[in-house]
Design a protein around this motif. Structure first.
Motif, PDB file in Angstrom:
ATOM      1  N   ASP A 279       0.776  -1.249   0.071  1.00 11.00           N
ATOM      2  CA  ASP A 279       0.019  -0.090  -0.092  1.00 11.00           C
ATOM      3  C   ASP A 279       0.726   1.134  -0.058  1.00 11.00           C
ATOM      4  O   ASP A 279       0.302   2.449  -0.467  1.00 11.00           O
ATOM      5  CB  ASP A 279      -0.810   0.069   1.104  1.00 11.00           C
ATOM      6  CG  ASP A 279      -2.096  -1.146   1.276  1.00 11.00           C
ATOM      7  OD1 ASP A 279      -2.315  -1.541   0.222  1.00 11.00           O
ATOM      8  OD2 ASP A 279      -2.664  -1.424   1.996  1.00 11.00           O
TER       9      ASP A 279
ATOM     10  N   SER B 263       0.870   3.249  -3.254  1.00 14.18           N
ATOM     11  CA  SER B 263      -0.199   4.058  -3.779  1.00 14.18           C
ATOM     12  C   SER B 263      -0.308   5.468  -2.965  1.00 14.18           C
ATOM     13  O   SER B 263      -1.371   6.201  -3.284  1.00 14.18           O
ATOM     14  CB  SER B 263      -1.552   3.229  -3.885  1.00 14.18           C
ATOM     15  OG  SER B 263      -1.605   2.780  -2.410  1.00 14.18           O
ATOM     16  N   LEU B 264       0.620   5.565  -1.643  1.00 11.10           N
ATOM     17  CA  LEU B 264       0.493   6.760  -1.259  1.00 11.10           C
ATOM     18  C   LEU B 264       1.689   7.604  -1.622  1.00 11.10           C
ATOM     19  O   LEU B 264       2.469   7.400  -2.097  1.00 11.10           O
ATOM     20  CB  LEU B 264       0.960   6.227   0.376  1.00 11.10           C
ATOM     21  CG  LEU B 264      -0.402   5.425   0.939  1.00 11.10           C
ATOM     22  CD1 LEU B 264       0.054   4.811   2.305  1.00 11.10           C
ATOM     23  CD2 LEU B 264      -1.463   6.128   1.429  1.00 11.10           C
TER      24      LEU B 264
ATOM     25  N   GLY C 115      -1.097   9.263  -2.295  1.00  8.34           N
ATOM     26  CA  GLY C 115      -2.188   9.694  -3.056  1.00  8.34           C
ATOM     27  C   GLY C 115      -2.309  11.213  -3.536  1.00  8.34           C
ATOM     28  O   GLY C 115      -1.137  11.571  -3.789  1.00  8.34           O
ATOM     29  N   GLY C 116      -3.348  11.678  -3.415  1.00  2.85           N
ATOM     30  CA  GLY C 116      -3.199  13.224  -3.875  1.00  2.85           C
ATOM     31  C   GLY C 116      -2.799  14.160  -2.863  1.00  2.85           C
ATOM     32  O   GLY C 116      -2.591  15.285  -3.027  1.00  2.85           O
ATOM     33  N   ARG C 117      -2.270  13.626  -1.460  1.00  3.06           N
ATOM     34  CA  ARG C 117      -1.963  14.424  -0.370  1.00  3.06           C
ATOM     35  C   ARG C 117      -0.338  14.960  -0.847  1.00  3.06           C
ATOM     36  O   ARG C 117       0.386  14.158  -1.064  1.00  3.06           O
ATOM     37  CB  ARG C 117      -2.437  13.909   0.897  1.00  3.06           C
ATOM     38  CG  ARG C 117      -1.849  14.955   2.050  1.00  3.06           C
ATOM     39  CD  ARG C 117      -2.262  13.852   3.213  1.00  3.06           C
ATOM     40  NE  ARG C 117      -1.626  14.752   4.601  1.00  3.06           N
ATOM     41  CZ  ARG C 117      -1.768  14.304   5.725  1.00  3.06           C
ATOM     42  NH1 ARG C 117      -2.536  13.159   5.875  1.00  3.06           N
ATOM     43  NH2 ARG C 117      -1.169  14.874   6.631  1.00  3.06           N
TER      44      ARG C 117
ATOM     45  N   ARG D 216       4.510   9.220   3.246  1.00  6.18           N
ATOM     46  CA  ARG D 216       3.737   7.984   2.929  1.00  6.18           C
ATOM     47  C   ARG D 216       3.944   7.040   4.012  1.00  6.18           C
ATOM     48  O   ARG D 216       3.224   6.184   4.319  1.00  6.18           O
ATOM     49  CB  ARG D 216       4.762   7.308   1.635  1.00  6.18           C
ATOM     50  CG  ARG D 216       4.420   6.076   1.056  1.00  6.18           C
ATOM     51  CD  ARG D 216       5.452   5.452  -0.122  1.00  6.18           C
ATOM     52  NE  ARG D 216       5.036   6.240  -1.110  1.00  6.18           N
ATOM     53  CZ  ARG D 216       6.449   6.782  -1.872  1.00  6.18           C
ATOM     54  NH1 ARG D 216       7.576   6.609  -1.651  1.00  6.18           N
ATOM     55  NH2 ARG D 216       6.264   7.648  -2.964  1.00  6.18           N
TER      56      ARG D 216
END
Length: 422
Positions: A48, A51-52, A54-56, A294
């Motif tokens: 995971d 995918s971090l 993400g949009g942050r 992340r």
């Protein structure tokens, strides 16, 4: 270690060992037990992360992690690992992906700039030496060798380095500037330092005012049993003993999340942290804060680290149990070997009869089983007894690991019985 055998019994055991070895070579194996790398299944536990975030792209205090700056690392990540590494978050630095890089940099900066409490740079002094508990971590020794730092071997005990030896050496020789320590589930023998050892390291008298303990707490969260070992906090002990600048604490997420994309940590006194930040500011404008964010989002808090390490343990523990089961079945009662039963960490230490380790490693390699070189656990790659072999069970799958350890046992029997027959 060896058991006395009658000539006839020895002949029979040696003939069987030779036949077993020929059978082993004939299997055409290609197995690698050299380094303590996480297995793909362990890395998958942190999938995971990829995918971090993400949009942050902002940290808790609003910092844009995509930009320069933040040399000390994200505060929220330092908070997560403050408990794990026993260092207040304000005295902890989160950097790149490798604690080995931080150890390297601390040595370089100590050589080329003046440490807090030092009178001069190490490079301007006639001789610099480090104490090296043995068996130990080959990359620590490689750093010393790289920079021309003399290495003085110190025996390990069940409670850590032999403190009688350590205290005597550091009190009488001002050239001794440091000691390497892997205090928890030590590499390679799994030893955990006792509270008494930590207290003596913190309070001992040193001839060098700028003596440093390189506290490589690489396996702080890497338990293999239901009873995690806890060790005393060195940084606090040093402060209480009036030696606040003595401890350099290192750690990382390398064997927690993604080994190739982790975060490394340095913890020490405020003076030492400022010293390292001042030097690091000349080589970097800041760490990879995107990766740090992340990790914050993935691990969340210290409890999240513990939960994640339980998942890691579920992968690792059966491998260590496999090593113990096979060594006991194949070598137990032979008098040819002893081995450690670590409660955490990444390694098992196998001791074979003096003069046999290199031969065991050579025979294993010829049979397609690659081991860490004999002697790697000692400075300059020289084990005076030629007896210590480090086993790294983490990377192979269980079936491959079984084959490797069974094959290793064959090589131990062959080398051991051949030596007795000479």
């Amino acid at each position: 270690m060896t058991t006395e055998l009658s000539p006839d019994a020895l002949t029979g055991l040696l003939e069987r060992a030779r036949q077993d070895y020929q059978d082993l070579v004939g299997r055409g194996l290609s197995l690698d037990l050299t380094r303590g790398k996480p297995a793909p299944e362990q890395l998958d536990l942190s999938a995971d992360l990829l995918s971090l975030p993400g949009g942050r792209h902002t940290s808790a205090d609003g910092t844009d992690v995509r930009n320069y700056g933040g040399l000390q690392g994200l505060p929220e990540l330092r908070e997560i690992f403050a408990e794990v590494l026993q260092v207040p978050a304000g005295q902890l630095l989160a950097a790149g992906n490798s604690s080995l890089e931080l150890m390297h940099d601390c040595l370089v900066h100590a050589l080329l700039s003046v440490l807090p409490g030092a009178e001069s740079r190490w490079v301007d002094q006639e001789r610099i030496a480090f104490l090296c508990p043995i068996p130990g971590y080959d990359r620590h020794f490689a750093l010393c060798e790289r920079f021309g730092i003399d290495m003085i071997q110190v025996p390990m005990t069940a409670e850590g380095p032999d403190m009688e030896v350590v205290e005597r050496l550091v009190a009488e020789d001002p050239a001794i500037k440091g000691i390497w320590c892997v205090p928890k589930y030590s590499n390679p023998d799994g030893v955990c330092y006792s509270d008494a050892t930590v207290a003596r390291l913190a309070s001992m008298n040193t001839a060098a005012a700028d003596f440093r303990i390189f506290w490589d707490n690489a396996y702080a969260a890497h338990h293999l049993t239901d009873e995690p070992v806890e060790i005393a906090g060195l940084l606090a002990a040093c402060a209480e003993a009036g030696n606040p600048d003595r401890a350099f604490v290192f750690g990382s997420t390398s064997k927690i999340t993604a080994a190739g994309a982790g975060v490394a940590f340095f913890g020490s006194s405020p003076a030492n942290v400022q010293w390292l930040l001042g030097n690091n500011a000349k080589r970097s404008i800041g760490p990879d804060k995107v990766n740090q964010l992340r990790h914050v989002l993935f691990l969340r808090d210290a409890d999240g680290v513990r939960a994640h390490m339980e998942r890691q343990r579920a992968v690792l523990q059966p491998k260590f149990e496999t090593v113990a089961r096979i060594l006991d079945a194949e070598l137990g009662g032979t008098g040819l070997a002893t081995w450690t039963s670590p409660k955490g960490g990444y390694f098992v230490t196998l001791e074979v009869p003096d003069g046999c380790a290199k031969e065991v490693v050579r025979r294993a390699a010829e049979a397609g089983i690659v081991l860490t070189p004999a002697g790697a656990t000692h400075p300059y790659g020289d084990d005076p007894r030629d007896a210590v072999i480090r086993i790294a069970p983490s990377y192979p799958g269980l079936a491959e690991l079984e084959q490797a350890i069974e094959g290793l046992a064959v090589c131990v029997r062959l080398a051991g019985y051949e030596q007795q027959a000479r």
